[in-house]
Design a protein around this motif. Structure first.
Motif: not given
Length: 136
Positions: A35-44, A46-51
């Motif tokens: 999914h397209t990460p929000n700005p907070l997920e991009q900064l941290t 967090w969107h790659v944590f499941p991988l």
């Protein structure tokens, strides 16, 4: 591998899936959805944590990786064909393959160059700042 004896016959070895062994859960064996990460997920990141967590539990397979639409070979080939045609139109007697490749990658190279300059500036300025702090 698990050995299974059937009567007096020789043992038959069958590999068990990792989910059956309890190494990973059934949830972890499903493919990840990008999914397209929000700005907070991009900064941290967090969107790659499941991988990352899946890679920590078991070896990642190509099926685990998400398909990114902008990395589809058809789109990349079309972009290259467009850049190559433009290069051939600009210089018909001797077109440059390197220039054609760089035209499509210019934004990525510029962004990387800016980050590299910032990194080199901080590496250079660290000892200078430390000297100023020690002398003060």
């Amino acid at each position: 591998d698990v050995s299974v004896k059937v009567g007096d016959t020789a043992a038959v070895k069958k590999p068990l899936p990792a989910a059956a062994l309890g190494v990973i859960s059934d949830k972890d064996s499903r493919p990840l959805r990008w999914h397209t990460p929000n700005p907070l997920e991009q900064l941290t990141f967090w969107h790659v944590f499941p991988l990352i967590s899946r890679g920590h539990v078991r070896r990642l397979e190509p099926e685990d990786l998400c398909r990114l639409p902008e990395m589809e070979s058809e789109l990349l080939a079309n972009a290259f064909d467009r850049d190559w045609a433009a290069e051939k139109a600009k210089n018909p007697e001797k077109p440059s393959l390197v220039k054609a490749c760089l035209v499509g990658s210019r934004p990525t190279f510029l962004f990387t160059a800016v980050l590299y300059i910032i990194a080199q500036a901080t590496l250079f300025s660290g000892p200078l700042l430390l000297r100023q702090i020690v002398e003060a």
